[in-house]
Scaffold this motif. Structure first.
Motif, PDB file in Angstrom:
ATOM      1  N   UNK A   1       0.856  -1.191   0.000  1.00 32.47           N
ATOM      2  CA  UNK A   1       0.000   0.000   0.000  1.00 32.47           C
ATOM      3  C   UNK A   1       0.889   1.237   0.000  1.00 32.47           C
ATOM      4  N   UNK A   2       0.518   2.220  -0.838  1.00 34.63           N
ATOM      5  CA  UNK A   2       1.228   3.496  -0.887  1.00 34.63           C
ATOM      6  C   UNK A   2       0.213   4.598  -1.128  1.00 34.63           C
ATOM      7  N   UNK A   3       0.132   5.518  -0.152  1.00 36.96           N
ATOM      8  CA  UNK A   3      -0.756   6.674  -0.259  1.00 36.96           C
ATOM      9  C   UNK A   3       0.114   7.907  -0.053  1.00 36.96           C
ATOM     10  N   UNK A   4       0.148   8.772  -1.058  1.00 46.34           N
ATOM     11  CA  UNK A   4       0.943   9.996  -0.978  1.00 46.34           C
ATOM     12  C   UNK A   4       0.058  11.189  -1.311  1.00 46.34           C
ATOM     13  N   UNK A   5       0.194  12.258  -0.524  1.00 46.49           N
ATOM     14  CA  UNK A   5      -0.646  13.441  -0.761  1.00 46.49           C
ATOM     15  C   UNK A   5       0.109  14.712  -0.377  1.00 46.49           C
TER      16      UNK A   5
END
Length: 376
Positions: free
Chosen positions: A347-351
């Motif tokens: 999982x990878x969430x970047x913001x």
């Protein structure tokens, strides 16, 4: 004595002991008799020349007369061969040295790669064998040999790293502890940490056999948060280094191929497959052209098990050409999973940080030069 010589030889010691006891009883009775006893005075001249006087009673004379027989009995008894206790002493108290010597015999048997030789070290009449890599409870020599037929082909060599012993009786002891097995070919050995319990029994003539053997791989304990945070930062560096190659497929290979959850910084898509030739590669094909370089500014970790952790926090990305870098403050969440020997991103969430307006990224100079030429 002439007719039954064997019977005489057996009975003679008992008769001699009985005669001696009878003589002693008679002497004691005479000593305590109320009748007066006659005394004899004798002059004796020792070898030194001095004269001495000895007073001897009749009862004492009897005892003195019996003395040679008593001495003979003592001599006969003293000449009887002593029982051989060497065998008993070697098994009465099993020692740690003996246990380690028996383990060496077992380990040497493995080196022969002959399963029958190894199986012969087990007590087939009363066996309980729980092997390292078999779900079976083995109780006979045939199954034991069958197990070792496959195991010896792995070129196993065991080394005890910690052990202890419990002695139960003259011929039984428990040897337990930890050992490390080296498996595989000489140029590619793999260590396996394991635990062991052996019960050895003595069958005489120096023959010890295994009646119980339980072997199991050492359970892996979850790494500490400190250790895993170091791993997480190292894995982030691998990901950041992959960006520097500007090869989108190299970056995409760091993501799991199935059941991926990827929410990129500058894309509205929810990407669910990783590896080369996927939407993950498509995303990084454009992203690596921005010359991204990430630096973690704040992070933390949550360890779920030894194979899974969440790494989250803040990072700053520098984007654009070397002489016109633009920083972008962003947030990140990575879930890394260990698959085989490799860590991969599940999982990878970047913001972009809220309140931050992403600065426009200048177009690469090569593209600008191309545009100028086209305008001319």
């Amino acid at each position: 004595q002439l007719i039954f010589p064997q019977l005489w030889n057996l009975a003679m010691p008992s008769l001699m002991y009985t005669s001696c006891a009878f003589a002693l009883l008679c002497a004691a009775a005479d000593s305590f008799s109320l009748a007066p006893t006659r005394k004899h005075v004798s002059n004796a001249r020792p070898s030194s020349g001095a004269t001495s006087i000895k007073v001897v009673t009749e009862s004492t004379e009897f005892l003195l007369a019996a003395a040679p027989g008593i001495s003979a009995l003592a001599l006969v008894a003293g000449n009887k061969p002593a029982p051989d206790t060497s065998r008993k002493s070697s098994t009465a108290t099993p020692t740690l040295a003996l246990a380690r010597a028996n383990f060496k015999r077992w380990n040497d048997a493995l080196q022969t790669k002959d399963a029958a030789v190894v199986a012969n070290m087990y007590d087939s009449s009363d066996l309980s064998f729980l092997p390292t890599v078999s779900p079976k409870h083995i109780k006979d020599d045939f199954s034991t040999e069958d197990y070792f037929t496959a195991f010896v082909q792995k070129n196993p060599f065991g080394t005890i790293t910690d052990d202890s012993i419990q002695a139960y009786n003259d011929g039984t002891y428990l040897h337990s502890g930890l050992y490390t097995f080296e498996l595989g070919e000489a140029d590619a050995r793999t260590p396996v940490q394991a635990r062991f319990s052996y019960v050895w029994k003595y069958f005489g003539d120096g023959d010890w056999k295994i009646s119980h053997h339980h072997s199991s791989v050492v359970p892996s304990s979850p790494p500490s948060a400190t250790d895993m945070l170091a791993t997480a930062r190292e894995n982030f560096k691998r990901w950041n280094d992959a960006l520097q190659t500007k090869n989108a497929a190299t970056v995409a290979e760091l993501y799991i191929s199935n059941n991926l959850s990827f929410l990129p910084t500058v894309s509205g898509d929810h990407i669910k497959s990783g590896g080369s030739g996927t939407n993950t590669e498509d995303y990084f094909t454009a992203f690596v052209q921005k010359n991204p370089f990430g630096t973690i500014t704040d992070d933390s970790i949550q360890v779920y098990n030894e194979y899974t952790y969440l790494h989250s926090g803040m990072y700053t990305f520098q984007l654009g050409e070397a002489d016109a870098r633009t920083p972008v403050e962003a947030r990140f969440s990575y879930v890394w999973e260990k698959i085989g020997n490799d860590w991969k991103i599940a999982h990878h969430h970047s913001s972009v940080r809220p309140g931050e307006t992403p600065a426009p990224v200048p177009a690469p100079k090569a593209s600008a030069r191309k545009n100028k030429k086209s305008r001319k």
